[in-house]
Design an enzyme around this catalytic site. Structure first.
Site, mmCIF file in Angstrom:
data_model
loop_
_atom_site.group_PDB
_atom_site.id
_atom_site.type_symbol
_atom_site.label_atom_id
_atom_site.label_comp_id
_atom_site.label_asym_id
_atom_site.label_seq_id
_atom_site.Cartn_x
_atom_site.Cartn_y
_atom_site.Cartn_z
ATOM 1 N N LEU A 1 -32.873 -27.802 -34.503
ATOM 2 C CA LEU A 1 -32.359 -27.964 -33.153
ATOM 3 C C LEU A 1 -32.944 -29.161 -32.417
ATOM 4 C CD1 LEU A 1 -30.473 -26.273 -31.263
ATOM 5 C CD2 LEU A 1 -32.569 -25.830 -29.998
ATOM 6 N N ARG B 1 -23.833 -18.090 -24.411
ATOM 7 C CA ARG B 1 -25.086 -18.061 -23.665
ATOM 8 C C ARG B 1 -25.409 -19.429 -23.082
ATOM 9 N NH1 ARG B 1 -30.336 -19.554 -24.752
ATOM 10 N NH2 ARG B 1 -30.143 -19.746 -27.015
ATOM 11 N N GLN C 1 -23.152 -18.318 -31.098
ATOM 12 C CA GLN C 1 -23.144 -19.647 -30.500
ATOM 13 C C GLN C 1 -23.486 -20.742 -31.508
ATOM 14 O OE1 GLN C 1 -26.366 -20.886 -27.513
ATOM 15 N NE2 GLN C 1 -24.489 -20.896 -26.309
ATOM 16 N N PHE D 1 -30.398 -28.258 -17.181
ATOM 17 C CA PHE D 1 -29.947 -27.720 -18.459
ATOM 18 C C PHE D 1 -28.470 -27.429 -18.333
ATOM 19 C CE2 PHE D 1 -31.672 -25.927 -22.408
ATOM 20 C CZ PHE D 1 -32.895 -26.583 -22.468
ATOM 21 N N GLU E 1 -31.264 -29.095 -25.677
ATOM 22 C CA GLU E 1 -30.424 -29.560 -24.591
ATOM 23 C C GLU E 1 -31.230 -30.337 -23.553
ATOM 24 O OE1 GLU E 1 -27.767 -26.321 -24.110
ATOM 25 O OE2 GLU E 1 -27.796 -26.611 -21.949
ATOM 26 N N HIS F 1 -26.638 -20.988 -33.975
ATOM 27 C CA HIS F 1 -27.837 -20.941 -33.152
ATOM 28 C C HIS F 1 -28.194 -19.573 -32.599
ATOM 29 C CE1 HIS F 1 -30.916 -22.609 -30.626
ATOM 30 N NE2 HIS F 1 -30.312 -22.247 -29.523
ATOM 31 N N HIS G 1 -24.779 -24.342 -31.409
ATOM 32 C CA HIS G 1 -25.402 -25.279 -30.475
ATOM 33 C C HIS G 1 -24.885 -26.671 -30.808
ATOM 34 C CE1 HIS G 1 -28.378 -27.626 -28.339
ATOM 35 N NE2 HIS G 1 -28.886 -26.535 -27.820
ATOM 36 N N ARG H 1 -22.406 -24.849 -23.742
ATOM 37 C CA ARG H 1 -22.555 -25.230 -25.150
ATOM 38 C C ARG H 1 -21.269 -25.124 -25.957
ATOM 39 N NH1 ARG H 1 -28.482 -22.549 -26.311
ATOM 40 N NH2 ARG H 1 -29.582 -24.150 -25.131
HETATM 41 C C1 LIG Z 1 -34.696 -23.914 -32.349
HETATM 42 C C2 LIG Z 1 -34.417 -22.987 -31.220
HETATM 43 C C3 LIG Z 1 -34.637 -23.391 -29.908
HETATM 44 C C4 LIG Z 1 -34.373 -22.532 -28.846
HETATM 45 N N1 LIG Z 1 -34.630 -22.959 -27.564
HETATM 46 C C5 LIG Z 1 -34.421 -22.098 -26.540
HETATM 47 C C6 LIG Z 1 -34.718 -22.478 -25.186
HETATM 48 O O1 LIG Z 1 -35.173 -23.595 -24.910
HETATM 49 N N2 LIG Z 1 -34.506 -21.582 -24.216
HETATM 50 C C7 LIG Z 1 -34.017 -20.334 -24.474
HETATM 51 O O2 LIG Z 1 -33.863 -19.561 -23.538
HETATM 52 N N3 LIG Z 1 -33.746 -19.947 -25.730
HETATM 53 C C8 LIG Z 1 -33.925 -20.795 -26.763
HETATM 54 N N4 LIG Z 1 -33.641 -20.383 -28.046
HETATM 55 C C9 LIG Z 1 -33.260 -19.002 -28.294
HETATM 56 C C10 LIG Z 1 -34.480 -18.103 -28.269
HETATM 57 O O3 LIG Z 1 -35.597 -18.813 -28.700
HETATM 58 C C11 LIG Z 1 -34.339 -16.897 -29.174
HETATM 59 O O4 LIG Z 1 -33.128 -16.279 -28.923
HETATM 60 C C12 LIG Z 1 -35.455 -15.910 -28.875
HETATM 61 O O5 LIG Z 1 -36.698 -16.531 -29.008
HETATM 62 C C13 LIG Z 1 -35.405 -14.670 -29.737
HETATM 63 O O6 LIG Z 1 -36.569 -13.889 -29.464
HETATM 64 P P1 LIG Z 1 -36.743 -12.428 -29.968
HETATM 65 O O7 LIG Z 1 -38.009 -11.917 -29.382
HETATM 66 O O8 LIG Z 1 -35.509 -11.667 -29.709
HETATM 67 O O9 LIG Z 1 -36.861 -12.557 -31.545
HETATM 68 P P2 LIG Z 1 -37.785 -13.503 -32.486
HETATM 69 O O10 LIG Z 1 -38.725 -14.341 -31.722
HETATM 70 O O11 LIG Z 1 -36.882 -14.137 -33.449
HETATM 71 O O12 LIG Z 1 -38.678 -12.443 -33.227
HETATM 72 C C14 LIG Z 1 -38.169 -11.554 -34.175
HETATM 73 C C15 LIG Z 1 -39.297 -10.690 -34.635
HETATM 74 O O13 LIG Z 1 -38.785 -9.624 -35.409
HETATM 75 C C16 LIG Z 1 -39.542 -9.471 -36.578
HETATM 76 N N5 LIG Z 1 -38.679 -8.844 -37.562
HETATM 77 C C17 LIG Z 1 -37.415 -9.170 -37.908
HETATM 78 N N6 LIG Z 1 -36.942 -8.324 -38.843
HETATM 79 C C18 LIG Z 1 -37.934 -7.440 -39.090
HETATM 80 C C19 LIG Z 1 -38.068 -6.322 -39.941
HETATM 81 N N7 LIG Z 1 -37.090 -5.941 -40.754
HETATM 82 N N8 LIG Z 1 -39.232 -5.646 -39.957
HETATM 83 C C20 LIG Z 1 -40.264 -6.020 -39.150
HETATM 84 N N9 LIG Z 1 -40.174 -7.067 -38.318
HETATM 85 C C21 LIG Z 1 -39.028 -7.756 -38.282
HETATM 86 C C22 LIG Z 1 -40.040 -10.853 -36.907
HETATM 87 O O14 LIG Z 1 -41.207 -10.793 -37.659
HETATM 88 C C23 LIG Z 1 -40.310 -11.408 -35.511
HETATM 89 O O15 LIG Z 1 -41.598 -11.035 -35.093
HETATM 90 C C24 LIG Z 1 -33.874 -21.247 -29.106
HETATM 91 C C25 LIG Z 1 -33.649 -20.836 -30.410
HETATM 92 C C26 LIG Z 1 -33.895 -21.698 -31.467
HETATM 93 C C27 LIG Z 1 -33.581 -21.245 -32.854
#
Ligand SMILES: Cc1cc2nc3c(=O)[nH]c(=O)nc-3n(C[C@H](O)[C@H](O)[C@H](O)COP(=O)(O)OP(=O)(O)OC[C@H]3O[C@@H](n4cnc5c(N)ncnc54)[C@H](O)[C@@H]3O)c2cc1C
Ligand code: SF4
Ligand code: SF4
Ligand code: FES
Lengths: 595, 239
Positions: free
Chosen positions: A250, A407, A238, A118, A253, A365, A240, A284
């Protein structure tokens, strides 16, 4: 209006990877509830594709120290080195923990977890890419989200699904809970808690072209800001390099990790010019800027705003041979390693990536900045590091800061698990020794009045109009490259949109039940706040570093800006101070970044 | 091109019964997704139209709806795939068999209850490895249940199943798919318990192999095949 009140030791807002990891740990020691505006399995963690980074050394020699250094360098030295150390050290055990929870990783022939290359992850001695990204095909995030939800069911964690948090309750400066709307009924619920953790994910929807879900509207940081607390490093968002053109979704990578290369209109593998050693696998920010420059120089495909990502076996094999590697791939291998990517290309563009190159453009991203925390996921009220008792943040919404100015791929998923776990443990400990802070009188009064005011909005401007204008101006002036006049224009526009939001908005759905017209408008309010803070933070950083590239200040300036940006809410204004020092405890001194 | 939308509407606070709302959109591109068009109806024409959505690219499972009579994720259907003429019609309704909450939003609780009833979680067959590392599994054993790990719990399959329509007691194909994911995982030790659950009245024997579910699955999981494998395992008395 009737308000229902609940009491839990710990309330976690958000059910993505970070929220559920925190909830699993917190619930082992304290009465815990998870509140999520989406069903947990709909969270954006499920879209993460490529992998989770950990120096397991299953295939190549690797060490956590290398992972930590790569993280610091990837972050353009704005990464706190103690945070990078925690991430890299604990990553190994975190990935093993996921496997032991049942996560079906891809396997090596010896049965261990499969790993791949990666961007920015290297063997620190040879500088060559190292296989560090643990993965389950190209749906690693899906597997993490499912596995954590499954374990939450197993451990009987309490969920309030489709409850939308809209306010933090404080009493005398201490956190004592949150207010949420039950989306189905429209009823207001007060959650009285000793500890509250925000795990609400990112805010990519501020920009026009984004890989982020519609739900990623930055509610968490906006609530924290409105509670009078600062946000950190908001200018670092970031882009991407490889979003599918034109939709922005997306393309991981991992496509380049498996051997895919970027090609311009002249058929050149242009990353050879920008990053001679690791080429397409540079970090990135570097790759996104290179694509942008190619496009600006007229070398986009057919003169348009995109380039090609080529993962056709013949192309991959040609470059593997050129690099003197023995490995060769065929179409079946690509398909088995990238099934979802193949499906996206087919569904949205009607192409087969093993037969034609994929058109790509940079896409908004990931937020490196966010709610400032220390290594235990405790939220800080200033750059000098005073903790807000009872308030925690983890995952993308938090700024530890592990990712600094940029990142590395696979480090977010690692962050969710490592720091989600820390938040859970810290909250269980806190709940054991702390008492409930009493709720203030009428804890939901102010926010209910606000929501009712919003529900009755009867101006002329529909929310989507403001949203689209914000997304466009942020894309034009606060994306891959920035300069003073554009930033000023963005700021003026966002402020004008805010005033229209306050004075001329119209909401058509006045009902109580499942009122997404109202809630989307409320989310827009959060995004406008964050767009303004992001732009002001960007104006005040007069240098280029990682994801923040100023055309008018093209060099990194370690004398003045090797420090985090803190944005403080002050009398309705934004005050910027560069007052949170960068931790340099691993001893990596800022060096020029070459890949 | 121009497209007509016919959308099943129901607001529990106002309407006694559901009705069809009609909307016309201009400047529709063949590459537009139906989700984008539903957004355009909501944002530009009628803010009260209610639907769920999040990821917009077919991986979160939020926006299962019936489009021209077939269960689909609205974000995965391109206008061109519907073979419309200029001015042609797209009909959108909530998925069937779950109570409608409002417009295209259904109550997912019965669906998730069935899911939770099949022990959809890992129960290790062996103690923790002594070396503090991962449990090993051969690529072949891992491949055995790969297909069913892809499920995003969108309910397209279950809400296209005539047996589920006939009786909401039936756990439905999605729950069986998720049980399959563990039953055929060599690391798991609760196979027999899950098979017992699925051989009950509400379990796999309600499936009449009508095959609606497999083509409905947006993740291209071979749903009927997974159900067949579970039936065989029950007869065999194990994985
Ligand atoms: C397409 C894509 C591919 C990616 N691929 C990778 C990868 O291969 N490797 C890597 O390390 N990272 C990757 N990332 C980044 C990574 O996936 C995210 O940064 C990470 O999953 C975020 O997780 P989280 O638990 O912080 O939030 P999220 O999984 O976004 O969850 C947010 C939660 O908060 C809740 N929420 C939000 N606002 C409220 C509110 N007001 N009230 C109640 N609930 C709320 C939502 O319901 C949800 O449950 C990728 C990101 C994307 C977009
Ligand atoms: S094959 Fe079974 S589960 Fe699938 S639709 Fe038919 S009866 Fe339902
Ligand atoms: S099996 Fe397919 S259709 Fe059924 S819930 Fe899972 S992803 Fe959806
Ligand atoms: S919006 Fe996520 S699957 Fe369609």
């Amino acid at each position: 209006m009737d308000v229902q009140t609940h009491q839990f030791d710990v309330v976690v807002v958000g059910a993505g990877g970070a929220g559920m990891m925190a909830a699993l740990y917190a619930s082992r020691g304290a009465k815990t509830a998870v509140i999520s505006k989406l069903y947990p399995t709909r969270s954006h963690t499920g879209t993460a594709q490529g992998g989770i980074g950990a120096a397991l050394a299953n295939l190549d020699e690797d060490h956590w120290e290398w992972h930590a250094f790569d993280t610091v360098k990837g972050g353009d030295y704005l990464t706190d080195q103690n945070a990078a150390e925690t991430l890299a050290r604990e990553a190994i055990d975190a990935v093993i923990e996921l496997e032991l929870m049942g996560l079906p990783f891809d396997r090596n022939p010896d049965g261990t977890i499969s790993q791949r290359r990666f961007g920015g992850h290297t063997n620190n001695q040879t500088k060559k890419p190292v296989r560090r990204a643990c993965h389950a095909a190209d749906r690693t995030g899906h597997m993490i989200l499912q596995t954590l939800y499954q374990n939450c069911i197993k451990e009987k964690v309490t969920f309030f699904d489709e409850y939308h948090a809209i306010d933090i309750i404080t009493n005398d400066g201490k956190v004592c809970g949150i207010v949420a709307v039950c989306i189905d009924t429209g009823e207001i619920h007060v959650f009285h808690a000793k500890a509250v953790c925000f795990a609400t994910g990112g805010w990519g929807r501020i920009w026009e072209t984004t890989s982020n879900a519609h739900s990623l509207t930055g509610d968490g940081p906006a609530l924290v800001w409105r509670a009078g607390l600062p946000l950190q490093d908001m200018e670092f968002f970031q882009f991407h390099p490889t979003g599918l053109y034109p939709v922005g979704l997306l393309i991981t990578e991992a496509v380049r990790g498996e051997g895919g290369v970027l090609i311009n209109d002249k058929g050149e593998r242009f990353m050879e010019r920008y990053a001679p050693t690791i080429k397409d696998l540079a970090s990135r920010d570097v790759v996104a800027r290179s694509i942008y420059l190619e496009v600006q120089a007229g070398r986009g495909i057919g003169g348009k705003r995109y380039v090609h990502l080529d993962v056709r076996p013949e192309t991959v094999n040609r470059y593997l041979a050129e690099a003197g590697e023995d490995r060769r791939v065929d179409a079946d291998y690509i398909l088995s390693k990238l099934p979802d990517i193949t499906d996206f290309c087919h569904t949205y563009l009607g192409i087969d990536p093993t037969k034609s190159p994929i058109p790509i453009q940079p896409t908004a991203h990931y937020g490196m900045g966010g709610i400032p925390t220390n290594l235990h996921a405790e939220v800080l009220n200033s750059g000098t590091g005073t903790v807000v008792p009872g308030l925690y943040a983890a995952g993308e919404v938090a700024c530890v800061s592990v990712h600094g100015a940029n990142r590395l791929g696979t480090n977010s998923l690692t962050d969710l698990i490592v720091f989600g776990r820390k938040a859970g443990k810290a909250m269980a400990d806190y709940a054991r020794q702390a008492d409930f802070v009493p709720l203030p009188a009428n804890p939901a009064g102010k926010i209910v009045a606000e929501i009712e005011g919003l529900r009755k909005s009867s101006g002329k401007t529909k929310p989507y109009v403001l949203r689209q204008e914000m997304q466009k101006v942020m894309m034009d002036h606060v994306s891959v490259f920035r300069e003073a006049p554009g930033l000023q224009k963005a700021l003026d526009t966002v402020r004008e949109l805010k005033s229209r939001y306050q004075n001329d908005l119209v909401i058509e759905d006045r009902g109580m039940r499942f009122n997404t017209d109202l809630l989307e408008a409320w989310e827009l309010g959060c995004m406008l706040d964050l767009a303004e803070i992001t732009t002001v933070s960007a104006m005040e950083r007069k240098e280029s570093r990682g994801g923040h590239s100023r055309e008018d200040y093209p060099k990194r300036d370690d004398v003045n800006y090797l420090v985090h940006t803190m944005a403080y809410p002050e009398k309705g204004q934004i005050r910027i101070a560069h007052d949170r020092p960068v931790d340099l405890s691993l001893g990596y001194q800022p060096a020029e970044r070459v890949y | 091109m121009k497209v007509k939308f016919r959308i099943r509407r129901f607001n529990p606070e106002v309407d006694k019964k559901p009705y069809w709302g009609e909307y016309t959109l201009d400047n529709v591109e063949p590459t537009d997704r139906v989700l984008e068009l539903l957004h355009r109806v909501k944002w530009e024409q009628d803010g009260t139209l209610t639907l769920r959505r999040s990821c917009a690219h077919g991986v979160c499972g939020s926006d299962a709806v019936r489009i021209n009579g077939v269960n689909k994720l609205a974000c995965k259907v391109l206008v061109k795939s519907l073979n419309l003429k200029d001015g042609g019609q797209i009909q959108v309704e909530p998925i069937l068999g779950l109570p409608v909450v409002k417009d295209l939003v259904v109550d997912f609780e019965p669906f998730f209850d069935h899911y939770r009833s099949v022990m959809p979680y890992f129960v290790p067959a062996t103690p923790l490895p002594g070396d503090g590392r991962e449990r090993r599994q051969s690529p072949e054993d891992r491949a055995r249940f790969d297909d069913t790990t892809k499920c995003i719990l969108c309910a397209c399959c279950t809400t296209s199943c005539p047996s589920f329509w006939a009786s909401g007691q039936y756990v439905g194909p999605a729950a069986i798919v998720n049980a399959h994911r563990f039953i055929f995982d060599t690391r798991d030790g609760a196979t027999q318990e899950r098979l017992n659950i699925l051989s009950e009245e509400s379990g796999v024997w309600r499936c009449r192999t009508i095959f609606n579910c497999t083509p409905a699955c947006p993740r291209e999981i071979e749903v009927t095949r997974a159900i067949g494998e579970v039936k065989l395992a029950i007869q065999r008395g194990g994985r």
